[in-house]
Design a protein around this motif. Sequence first.
Motif: not given
Length: 231
Positions: A51-55, A58-61, A107-112
């Motif tokens: 759901f997130s364009a930043y997923s 997040a996974a890499r970080v 929004d931090a919730k996008l780093l899911a």
Amino acid sequence: KGKVLHMVNVQCFTKKGLYHKKKGEESQDAIIVYNEQNGLTVAAVCDGASFSAYSGTAARVVAKSISKYLCDNFEKLLIMNRQDMQMLLAKEIENLLLHEATELGIDAKLLATTICAVAIDDSGRWVGAHLGDGNLLWKKRESNNIQYISRPENPIDKSQTYLTMNCYLPNHLRTYSWNKELDTELLILTTDGVEFFQQDPDFDKSFLEIEKYCNEKNNIDDASYVILKIS
């Protein structure tokens, strides 16, 4: 009598799922594996939320940071009780992603993302963490079977799972440690895209050909795994 040194052999695999191929998107799985001079091998597989364009970010970080944290704090985590370890790792992950979200202005919730990570030394002692779906499995030397350490955790809706910044991490981040030397033969980390493999009735035998199996399967979701073998 000197210490007997062993070697950790690593097998990695990742394959983009049909869903992201059709949309022309990058895989949302992230893998990191490396060896340290102190005899530790560290591995993580993380699956970012669709759901997130930043997923992918997040996974890499998270894969990179939790691997480093397990490595840097290995001996301390190895003897820590599970509740303290959960709280410590949850705080570390949350602080990291809050900082990353501030840097990105999102929004931090996008780093899911889900998490499956371990650090293992050359004697077979290890620590690990698991959040969401995917699997953490192992094979002990005296056993003929591959066994689950940690299975997927899903809410009532089985199509959903628990993710960083989208749940109360101390309740859902599962932590593990094994302090017995010369006991672990295999550790296996997978994302949920490999779960189709578990339906094979000859699970243990087929795991020896898991790369061939995964390559031949038209998986919908991204599929990634790391196998660590102590020899």
